[in-house]
Design a protein around this motif. Structure first.
Motif, PDB file in Angstrom:
ATOM      1  N   ASP A   1       0.838  -1.192   0.000  1.00  0.00           N
ATOM      2  CA  ASP A   1       0.000   0.000   0.000  1.00  0.00           C
ATOM      3  C   ASP A   1       0.877   1.247   0.000  1.00  0.00           C
ATOM      4  O   ASP A   1       1.932   1.288   0.634  1.00  0.00           O
ATOM      5  CB  ASP A   1      -0.921   0.009   1.231  1.00  0.00           C
ATOM      6  CG  ASP A   1      -2.026   1.043   1.105  1.00  0.00           C
ATOM      7  OD1 ASP A   1      -3.157   0.659   0.758  1.00  0.00           O
ATOM      8  OD2 ASP A   1      -1.763   2.242   1.336  1.00  0.00           O
ATOM      9  N   GLY A   2       0.444   2.281  -0.701  1.00  0.00           N
ATOM     10  CA  GLY A   2       1.203   3.517  -0.826  1.00  0.00           C
ATOM     11  C   GLY A   2       1.234   4.357   0.433  1.00  0.00           C
ATOM     12  O   GLY A   2       2.019   5.298   0.519  1.00  0.00           O
TER      13      GLY A   2
ATOM     14  N   ARG B   1      -2.000  -2.072 -14.123  1.00  0.00           N
ATOM     15  CA  ARG B   1      -1.957  -2.834 -12.869  1.00  0.00           C
ATOM     16  C   ARG B   1      -2.634  -2.038 -11.768  1.00  0.00           C
ATOM     17  O   ARG B   1      -2.572  -0.810 -11.745  1.00  0.00           O
ATOM     18  CB  ARG B   1      -0.522  -3.142 -12.462  1.00  0.00           C
ATOM     19  CG  ARG B   1       0.165  -4.154 -13.358  1.00  0.00           C
ATOM     20  CD  ARG B   1       1.583  -4.407 -12.970  1.00  0.00           C
ATOM     21  NE  ARG B   1       1.704  -5.058 -11.669  1.00  0.00           N
ATOM     22  CZ  ARG B   1       2.855  -5.498 -11.170  1.00  0.00           C
ATOM     23  NH1 ARG B   1       3.978  -5.352 -11.861  1.00  0.00           N
ATOM     24  NH2 ARG B   1       2.901  -6.077  -9.993  1.00  0.00           N
ATOM     25  N   ILE B   2      -3.245  -2.752 -10.839  1.00  0.00           N
ATOM     26  CA  ILE B   2      -3.917  -2.096  -9.713  1.00  0.00           C
ATOM     27  C   ILE B   2      -2.962  -2.048  -8.523  1.00  0.00           C
ATOM     28  O   ILE B   2      -2.356  -3.058  -8.151  1.00  0.00           O
ATOM     29  CB  ILE B   2      -5.208  -2.842  -9.303  1.00  0.00           C
ATOM     30  CG1 ILE B   2      -6.178  -2.908 -10.492  1.00  0.00           C
ATOM     31  CG2 ILE B   2      -5.860  -2.177  -8.090  1.00  0.00           C
ATOM     32  CD1 ILE B   2      -6.660  -1.560 -10.993  1.00  0.00           C
ATOM     33  N   ILE B   3      -2.814  -0.850  -7.968  1.00  0.00           N
ATOM     34  CA  ILE B   3      -2.065  -0.658  -6.723  1.00  0.00           C
ATOM     35  C   ILE B   3      -3.007   0.034  -5.739  1.00  0.00           C
ATOM     36  O   ILE B   3      -4.079   0.516  -6.122  1.00  0.00           O
ATOM     37  CB  ILE B   3      -0.772   0.165  -6.940  1.00  0.00           C
ATOM     38  CG1 ILE B   3      -1.094   1.576  -7.412  1.00  0.00           C
ATOM     39  CG2 ILE B   3       0.164  -0.547  -7.913  1.00  0.00           C
ATOM     40  CD1 ILE B   3       0.082   2.526  -7.373  1.00  0.00           C
TER      41      ILE B   3
ATOM     42  N   GLY C   1      -8.043   1.239  -4.576  1.00  0.00           N
ATOM     43  CA  GLY C   1      -7.381   0.774  -5.784  1.00  0.00           C
ATOM     44  C   GLY C   1      -7.239   1.862  -6.831  1.00  0.00           C
ATOM     45  O   GLY C   1      -8.156   2.655  -7.052  1.00  0.00           O
ATOM     46  N   HIS C   2      -6.066   1.920  -7.417  1.00  0.00           N
ATOM     47  CA  HIS C   2      -5.753   2.830  -8.517  1.00  0.00           C
ATOM     48  C   HIS C   2      -5.016   2.006  -9.567  1.00  0.00           C
ATOM     49  O   HIS C   2      -4.229   1.129  -9.213  1.00  0.00           O
ATOM     50  CB  HIS C   2      -4.753   3.915  -8.090  1.00  0.00           C
ATOM     51  CG  HIS C   2      -5.201   4.848  -7.033  1.00  0.00           C
ATOM     52  ND1 HIS C   2      -5.515   4.465  -5.747  1.00  0.00           N
ATOM     53  CD2 HIS C   2      -5.371   6.190  -7.066  1.00  0.00           C
ATOM     54  CE1 HIS C   2      -5.850   5.523  -5.042  1.00  0.00           C
ATOM     55  NE2 HIS C   2      -5.766   6.587  -5.817  1.00  0.00           N
TER      56      HIS C   2
ATOM     57  N   ALA D   1      -2.383   6.442 -10.347  1.00  0.00           N
ATOM     58  CA  ALA D   1      -1.506   6.839  -9.236  1.00  0.00           C
ATOM     59  C   ALA D   1      -0.463   7.846  -9.710  1.00  0.00           C
ATOM     60  O   ALA D   1      -0.161   8.818  -9.007  1.00  0.00           O
ATOM     61  CB  ALA D   1      -0.835   5.607  -8.626  1.00  0.00           C
ATOM     62  N   ILE D   2       0.067   7.630 -10.898  1.00  0.00           N
ATOM     63  CA  ILE D   2       1.029   8.577 -11.464  1.00  0.00           C
ATOM     64  C   ILE D   2       0.352   9.926 -11.683  1.00  0.00           C
ATOM     65  O   ILE D   2       0.882  10.972 -11.307  1.00  0.00           O
ATOM     66  CB  ILE D   2       1.641   8.040 -12.776  1.00  0.00           C
ATOM     67  CG1 ILE D   2       2.535   6.833 -12.494  1.00  0.00           C
ATOM     68  CG2 ILE D   2       2.417   9.129 -13.509  1.00  0.00           C
ATOM     69  CD1 ILE D   2       2.959   6.076 -13.750  1.00  0.00           C
TER      70      ILE D   2
END
Length: 184
Positions: free
Chosen positions: A65-66, A112-114, A120-121, A126-127
């Motif tokens: 997770d971020g 891809r999902i992060i 979820g992004h 996310a970028i």
């Protein structure tokens, strides 16, 4: 298309990193810790926050997770970095983490999902989230630096009164495809 996207994002983020550095290079040590009022942040605090966000979001970003458990976001807003050298060390460390992460990606990774705080992004989302966040703070740094720096301020873009000459130079060149951050 996606390789062009990654290349463009990396160039844009390197450009904003450079803008922040050019602004901060015009300051003396004491300017880095000045707060304009109780609700504002010093340049050092803004750098510390960007650093904390970059380290958390982009360390092991494809698998963790971020918002890392070790991140102390509230402490990022303590005005406790006292030297420009320490502030610039944080700046470099954060940007290295972020740009290394971007440079590790291929177009196949963008869908891809992060997760950031369990939301979820796609990697691209996310970028894009950070493409808005980091330049927002760089703009704050530039604004504060312009207020705090001693005259004369060295313009980071087209200096006042220079638009006509700048445009003449650009329109005297052949049309070509290039990224706006590329120099000549």
């Amino acid at each position: 298309m996606n390789d062009n996207y990654l290349g463009s994002v990396i160039k844009q983020m390197e450009y904003y990193k450079s803008l922040g550095e050019k602004a901060m290079s015009q300051l003396s040590d004491e300017h880095f810790v000045i707060k304009l009022n109780d609700e504002s942040n010093s340049i050092g605090t803004i750098v510390k926050h960007i650093w904390g966000n970059m380290m958390s979001r982009w360390t092991d970003f494809l698998t963790a997770d971020g918002e890392k458990e070790w991140r102390e976001r509230e402490a990022e807003f303590d005005n406790d970095l006292s030297t420009s050298a320490d502030i610039m060390r944080h700046w470099e460390e954060g940007w290295k983490c972020f740009l290394d992460a971007l440079n590790s990606l291929g177009s196949q990774d963008l869908d891809r999902i992060i997760y950031i705080r369990n939301e979820g992004h796609t990697v691209m989302e996310a970028i894009n989230r950070q493409l808005a966040h980091y330049p927002y703070h760089v703009g704050q740094i530039v604004f504060l630096a312009k207020l705090l720096a001693k005259d004369p301020w060295q313009s980071l873009s087209i200096p006042r009164g220079g638009t006509k000459a700048f445009n003449v130079e650009k329109f005297n060149q052949e049309k070509r495809r290039k990224h706006f951050t590329d120099e000549n």
